[in-house]
Design an enzyme around this catalytic site. Structure first.
Site, PDB file in Angstrom:
ATOM      1  N   PRO A 127       0.745  -1.369   0.192  1.00 26.88           N
ATOM      2  CA  PRO A 127      -0.072  -0.081  -0.013  1.00 26.88           C
ATOM      3  C   PRO A 127       0.939   1.225  -0.020  1.00 26.88           C
ATOM      4  CG  PRO A 127      -0.607  -1.499   1.786  1.00 26.88           C
ATOM      5  CD  PRO A 127       0.635  -2.305   1.081  1.00 26.88           C
ATOM      6  N   GLN A 131       2.559   5.691  -6.104  1.00 27.29           N
ATOM      7  CA  GLN A 131       2.518   5.386  -7.661  1.00 27.29           C
ATOM      8  C   GLN A 131       1.462   6.099  -7.999  1.00 27.29           C
ATOM      9  OE1 GLN A 131       3.181   1.501  -8.906  1.00 27.29           O
ATOM     10  NE2 GLN A 131       3.768   2.246 -10.764  1.00 27.29           N
ATOM     11  N   GLU A 165      -0.079   3.152 -14.469  1.00 25.91           N
ATOM     12  CA  GLU A 165      -0.631   4.277 -15.531  1.00 25.91           C
ATOM     13  C   GLU A 165      -2.119   4.784 -15.094  1.00 25.91           C
ATOM     14  OE1 GLU A 165       1.237   3.602 -19.110  1.00 25.91           O
ATOM     15  OE2 GLU A 165       1.754   1.565 -18.423  1.00 25.91           O
TER      16      GLU A 165
HETATM   17 MO1  MOS Z   1       3.974   2.496 -19.903  1.00 24.43          MO
HETATM   18  S1  MOS Z   1       3.720   4.196 -20.952  1.00 24.43           S
HETATM   19  O1  MOS Z   1       3.537   1.315 -21.061  1.00 24.43           O
HETATM   20  O2  MOS Z   1       5.649   2.325 -19.958  1.00 24.43           O
END
Ligand code: MOS
Length: 699
Positions: free
Chosen positions: A585, A591, A657
């Site tokens: 966590p 991140q 992401e």
């Molecule tokens: Mo991420 S932009 O697939 O490293």
């Protein structure tokens, strides 16, 4: 007691903060030389002369490599597709401003730089075009977008559904060219020793880099070793082999000495990929209650003359909302510009700005609450494929986010909340990103002292992957994390997926679990130590197929807009995610918050400006290319909901992401709520705010 799910500080944290950790640009070798790439100053044409005789007598200069004297490279290297950016110093052609035309090699960094600045290069320029526009006559429909996904997806009768819709939105949203600026610039050190090419390189996947170098230099893979023990940020820019590794290896081959190449910020603006500009037209047709009948998302973007990377901005539509008719399309124009490539949330990041802004506009048009509108259009099956989701917990993100943010008390009317010269508003947006699994090799060794060593070609690009994998191994072995030694980022450990596409922890984690479980099962009947088990998950991953497995999230933003200066200040961000099982966590929170900071930066600051006259950038540096700094970053809250999904047996979906996805739309929607003015062009700069004066609220 499980190591999994417990906050654990980074194993290498002390080394990093004390400076003991060595990054690729720090690692030295006896007789080390420094290489400095010289970049083309025109965007299209040919090199006619390189004045090496001018710089070879300069202090410390050892060599100038260029297309006339450099080692020949074998074509075809590149991860997933041959990458023309790796065919360095092979011919006289200039495909874009910022293309390397020479590598100056000298004893010191400063000497290499001085000679590089003095190197005369003459060109024969050809007419160029570097200006993207959604009306560019060169736009065409590509067969595929990023990673071989179809460019066009359609079902239903879009025109008929639009004609039958009582509410129709037709708007165009634009995002600018955005550039990578990880804290650690790209760097590599290469040496040839005992017939082997040994490279220390800052990358997201050492195995793929080793494969590329083997191809380029016609070597057997066993003759190449690539390591990247510490990486100071990457975000896609280091996913594939980049020029420093190739240039350093070329120079080391010719000069029989180790060579280091470190990029500058200016180098990074042309050599490491970037997010291309997009112009996205969205048409939505809905019934009065907001139920979508028609959904169309057509993206126009730019790519390079030498490689067709197409930013997949429309792919969010394969996942997000149900509509009777769906049409997703992409158009692209080849310009004399560097090759765009992956940048955190490729596709979803710019695509969600358009889609989630449009959904906010549709909510306004229907008089619906933005969250209620989204819930009304929840799909039962994935809209792109018609297949079921392995899990879809986006409603839980909306509900928990709304509760924590205080969304229910919000007055939806725009332009009403004033605090001195500031107008205040709130907005939200949805987020999604795939949670896929890819093959990896892992090796677990039971040592004589009872500890276990794990080897895997994973990369820790600042995410905390090394720590998470240690926790995963500890759980699988039922050992305390201190008894695990996690060795990563060495191509000698075998093939493994790179740290991209949010693949890493789920994919490497699965291999680590398999190796550790197998080791544990065989420990009792084997007395001798060390004892090693090696696994590869390729068959297991292939057998699992490619299910509709996705992470989700809900982003909330509160902004204040200065009616005098046009400045937008974000006061608060909240992100609530469904990202599968969370291993650590502490680092996952960091991140996700980091992704949200970048979303803020995308919303308000980042824009690379290209000069049609020179073909290069006007702001290829951190003075002119603005991004969020500490003073721009408000309180950020991050949390997640239960999201059990064992399509990957570890339950991990990945969090790399999704943090950036939707944030720019949430902020733009909050700016609308504050001012009554809709911003469909990023970034929302003070100039843009002032050119659409706030406070003029259209009913
Ligand atoms: Mo991420 S932009 O697939 O490293």
């Amino acid at each position: 007691m499980s190591a999994f799910g417990t906050g654990h500080v980074r194993i290498e944290g002390r080394d990093k903060v004390t400076g003991a950790a060595r990054y690729s640009g720090d690692i030295s070798a006896d007789g080390l030389l420094r290489g400095w790439p010289v970049l083309a100053t025109i965007p299209r044409g040919r090199i006619t002369a390189i004045g090496t005789e001018t710089v070879l007598p300069m202090p410390g200069v050892v060599a100038v490599l260029h297309h006339g004297n450099s080692p020949r490279l074998v074509a075809g290297a590149g991860w997933t597709d041959p990458d023309p950016n790796l065919q360095l110093l092979q011919d006289d052609r200039i495909p874009y401003a910022g293309w390397p035309v020479a590598l100056v090699v000298a004893e010191t960094f400063e000497q290499a730089r001085a000679a590089a600045m003095s190197l005369p290069v003459e060109y024969e320029a050809q007419p160029w075009d570097v200006t993207f526009s959604a009306a560019h006559p060169g736009l065409y429909t590509p067969q595929e977008v990023n990673l071989h996904q179809p460019s066009e997806i359609a079902h239903g009768d879009l025109d008929a559904e639009l004609a039958g819709s009582s509410v129709v939105l037709d708007q165009t949203y634009t995002t600018p060219e955005e550039h990578h600026n990880a804290m650690e610039p790209h760097a590599a050190m290469a040496r040839w020793a005992a017939g082997r090419l040994d490279v220390v390189d800052s990358n997201q996947g050492a195995f793929a880099v080793a494969q590329d170098l083997a191809t380029l230099f016609a070597l057997d893979l066993s003759q190449v070793r690539v390591r990247s023990e510490h990486v100071g940020g990457a975000f896609g820019s280091k996913a594939t082999t980049r020029p420093p590794a190739v240039l350093a290896a070329m120079a080391a081959l010719v000069l029989h000495r180790p060579v280091r190449v470190v990029l500058t910020r200016r180098h990074m603006f042309s050599l490491v990929g970037y997010r291309p500009p997009t112009s996205q037209r969205i048409r939505l047709g809905a019934d009065p209650d907001g139920s979508l009948r028609a959904y169309e998302h057509i993206t126009a973007t730019q790519t390079a003359t030498t490689f067709e990377y197409v930013e997949p901005a429309g792919i969010v539509g394969k996942v997000m909302y149900a509509a009777d008719a769906l049409r997703i399309g992409h158009r692209v124009v080849r310009l004399d510009v560097p090759i765009p490539k992956w940048m955190r949330g490729p596709g979803e990041a710019p695509g969600s700005f358009a889609l989630e802004s449009a959904m906010d506009e549709l909510a306004q048009m229907c008089g619906a609450d933005p969250i209620a509108l989204r819930i009304r259009n929840e799909p039962l099956l994935a809209p792109g494929s018609g297949r079921p989701f392995t899990s879809r917990n986006v409603i839980a993100c909306y509900t928990e986010g709304a509760r924590r943010f205080g969304w229910d008390a919000r007055d939806p009317r725009p332009g009403l909340r004033r605090e001195g010269r500031w107008l205040l508003g709130t907005g939200m947006a949805a987020a999604t990103y795939p949670g896929e699994t890819a093959p990896a090799t892992a090796e677990a060794t039971a040592e004589a002292d009872g500890s276990v060593t794990v080897r895997i070609t994973a990369a820790d690009i600042g995410t905390g992957a090394r720590t998470a994998l240690t926790q995963i191994a500890a759980e699988a072995l039922d050992l305390p994390p201190e008894r695990i030694r996690m060795l990563i980022a060495d191509s000698d450990f075998g093939p493994a997926i790179l740290a991209g596409h949010s693949f890493g922890t789920a994919s490497w984690g699965l291999a680590v679990v398999e190796a550790c479980t197998a080791l544990r099962a065989r420990l009792d009947d084997r007395a001798e130590r060390p004892f090693t088990v090696r696994v590869n998950t390729a068959d297991q991953v292939r057998a699992g197929g490619r299910p509709e497995r996705h992470a989700f999230g809900a982003q909330f933003a509160e902004v204040a807009v200065d009616t005098a200066s046009g400045e937008v200040r974000v006061r608060r961000l909240l992100g609530v995610y469904a990202i599968g099982r969370v291993v650590n966590p502490l680092t996952v929170r960091s991140q996700l918050a980091g992704g949200m900071v970048w979303g803020l930066s995308m919303a308000l600051h980042e824009e690379a400006v290209r000069d049609p006259a020179s073909g290069g950038h006007l702001n290829a540096n951190l003075a002119g290319y603005h991004y969020a700094a500490n003073a721009d970053v408000p309180t950020i809250e991050v949390d997640w909901v239960d999201d059990l999904d064992l399509a990957n047996p570890t339950g991990i979906k990945g969090a790399g992401e999704i943090g950036i996805v939707g944030v720019a739309a949430a902020i733009a929607n909050a700016v609308w709520h504050a001012t009554g003015v809709r911003h469909r062009a990023l970034p929302i700069t003070p100039a843009r705010v002032l050119s659409n004066p706030p406070g003029i609220v259209h009913a």
